[in-house]
Design a protein around this motif. Sequence first.
Motif, short mmCIF file in Angstrom:
data_model
loop_
_atom_site.label_atom_id
_atom_site.label_comp_id
_atom_site.label_asym_id
_atom_site.label_seq_id
_atom_site.Cartn_x
_atom_site.Cartn_y
_atom_site.Cartn_z
N UNK A 17 10.92 2.97 -52.74
CA UNK A 17 11.90 3.32 -53.78
C UNK A 17 11.67 2.51 -55.05
N UNK A 18 11.30 1.24 -54.93
CA UNK A 18 11.25 0.35 -56.08
C UNK A 18 9.89 0.24 -56.75
N UNK A 19 8.79 0.57 -56.07
CA UNK A 19 7.47 0.35 -56.65
C UNK A 19 7.19 1.30 -57.81
N UNK A 20 6.33 0.86 -58.72
CA UNK A 20 5.92 1.70 -59.85
C UNK A 20 4.47 2.16 -59.71
N UNK A 21 3.76 1.67 -58.72
CA UNK A 21 2.34 1.97 -58.60
C UNK A 21 2.02 2.85 -57.41
N UNK A 22 0.76 3.26 -57.28
CA UNK A 22 0.36 4.14 -56.18
C UNK A 22 0.11 3.38 -54.88
N UNK A 23 -0.04 2.05 -54.97
CA UNK A 23 -0.30 1.25 -53.78
C UNK A 23 0.77 0.16 -53.68
N UNK A 24 1.30 -0.04 -52.49
CA UNK A 24 2.32 -1.06 -52.28
C UNK A 24 1.67 -2.44 -52.18
N UNK A 25 2.28 -3.42 -52.82
CA UNK A 25 1.78 -4.79 -52.77
C UNK A 25 2.68 -5.64 -51.88
N UNK A 26 2.23 -6.87 -51.60
CA UNK A 26 3.06 -7.79 -50.83
C UNK A 26 4.38 -8.05 -51.55
N UNK A 70 7.26 10.98 -48.71
CA UNK A 70 7.56 12.41 -48.71
C UNK A 70 9.05 12.66 -48.92
N UNK A 71 9.88 11.87 -48.24
CA UNK A 71 11.34 12.07 -48.32
C UNK A 71 11.87 11.85 -49.72
N UNK A 72 11.33 10.81 -50.41
CA UNK A 72 11.82 10.48 -51.75
C UNK A 72 10.90 10.99 -52.85
N UNK A 73 9.88 11.77 -52.47
CA UNK A 73 8.97 12.38 -53.43
C UNK A 73 8.36 11.34 -54.37
N UNK A 74 7.83 10.27 -53.79
CA UNK A 74 7.20 9.21 -54.57
C UNK A 74 5.68 9.28 -54.40
N UNK A 104 0.34 0.06 -38.21
CA UNK A 104 0.46 1.47 -37.83
C UNK A 104 1.87 1.99 -38.11
N UNK A 105 2.87 1.20 -37.76
CA UNK A 105 4.26 1.59 -38.04
C UNK A 105 4.54 1.65 -39.54
N UNK A 106 4.03 0.66 -40.29
CA UNK A 106 4.24 0.65 -41.73
C UNK A 106 3.64 1.89 -42.37
N UNK A 107 2.45 2.29 -41.91
CA UNK A 107 1.81 3.49 -42.43
C UNK A 107 2.62 4.74 -42.12
N UNK A 108 3.18 4.79 -40.91
CA UNK A 108 4.04 5.92 -40.53
C UNK A 108 5.27 6.00 -41.44
N UNK A 109 5.92 4.85 -41.65
CA UNK A 109 7.12 4.83 -42.50
C UNK A 109 6.76 5.14 -43.96
N UNK A 110 5.58 4.69 -44.42
CA UNK A 110 5.18 4.98 -45.79
C UNK A 110 5.06 6.49 -46.01
N UNK A 111 4.38 7.19 -45.10
CA UNK A 111 4.23 8.64 -45.25
C UNK A 111 5.60 9.32 -45.19
N UNK A 112 6.43 8.85 -44.30
CA UNK A 112 7.75 9.48 -44.13
C UNK A 112 8.61 9.32 -45.38
#
Length: 386
Positions: free
Chosen positions: A310-319, A272-276, A261-269
């Motif tokens: 910041x570092x990912x190149x894809x639409x979904x974050x991986x491990x 949006x903040x870095x326009x990724x 739940x926290x990871x999802x919150x930080x992902x949205x934040x």
Amino acid sequence: METLAQILAIAPATKVIIATGNETRGHALRAIALGAFDFYQKPIDIDVLQLIVARAERMFDLEAENRRLNEAVSASPVDGIIASSPEMLQVLRNIEKIAPTDVAVLLIGESGTGKELLARAIHKFSGRARAPFVPINCAAIPETLLESELFGHERGAFTGAVKQNIGRIESADRGTLFLDEIGDVPLPMQVKLLRFLQDQIVERIGGRKPVQVDVRIVCATNQDLDKMMAEGRFREDLYYRLNEVTVRVPPLRERAGDTVVLASFFLRRFASEYNRPVRGFGSNALAAIRDYAWPGNVRELENRVKRAIVMTDGPLLSATDFGLSAPGEEPQSLGIRAARARAEREVLQLALAQAGSNLSKAAKLLGISRPTLYDLMQQHQIGLDV
């Protein structure tokens, strides 16, 4: 095309696959632009088609999971704090009970668990909310300066005191003083703190006029104060003055469900903040987040999500984006063949990520045919969650 448009209008999450002949390739590309998931060029190979459908199913499931996380409303009774686990919800209910009173509160928990955030919540929901909330990190200030920071000093009280300084305690009058890392306060300063707590009177260094204040004290520590008292490093009388109510903040590894739940919150934040264009988590990322112990707690989770965004190149974050191992991963072999296989897999994952999981684009980036890409994906057991 009309059927495709109506399907997506009724159920936008539907994955539509277009089968097309060579002469209608332009139509297939137009369908993709209109929202089709993928297209397959005839003649149809049932094994390849099954792979495309399986990939579409995985994409659908992942998007559904990420939508559920994005839409999840925190059950936290305290605004601004993300929590869903029973352990943390109980802490927040205790905060609600404590806040309206003026009792001194001691928050105990590991670094990064959010103790200052809870201290601010206590202040916010108290009768002192309109007055200042003044935090001070007792571990970050040298012992020689700590007394001046807390109690203030008069002009000329010591070399370099060119003007009067109002201390943090006096600045918090009618509000809340948050003493973070209270376990790091040296013994001589503990005596002075105790004297202040007994009568709420401040005497600035070099001053002769006592100043009466009205301050609520909230403290926090990640140390074992009971052990410190037994060793003579923390005064027992000060401990009982500060510890009218104790709140233990559980580490993240004990808060089942809060990590995702926290990871999802930080992902949205941060997206949006870095326009990724990051939409959510791959299945191996979710599993890795759930299984990892998070020794740095919420602070570590926040930092890892930010770095991954910041570092990912894809639409979904991986491990891998989190610097974590997917559950069940074996330690890496140093053999040449295994190293080549890892390198090939990484290149495939990178291409798929850069292509936004579009197999045709990924095949073009790799300089191979689409059937060859399918074969390699099967060989390396790569699905959508790359």
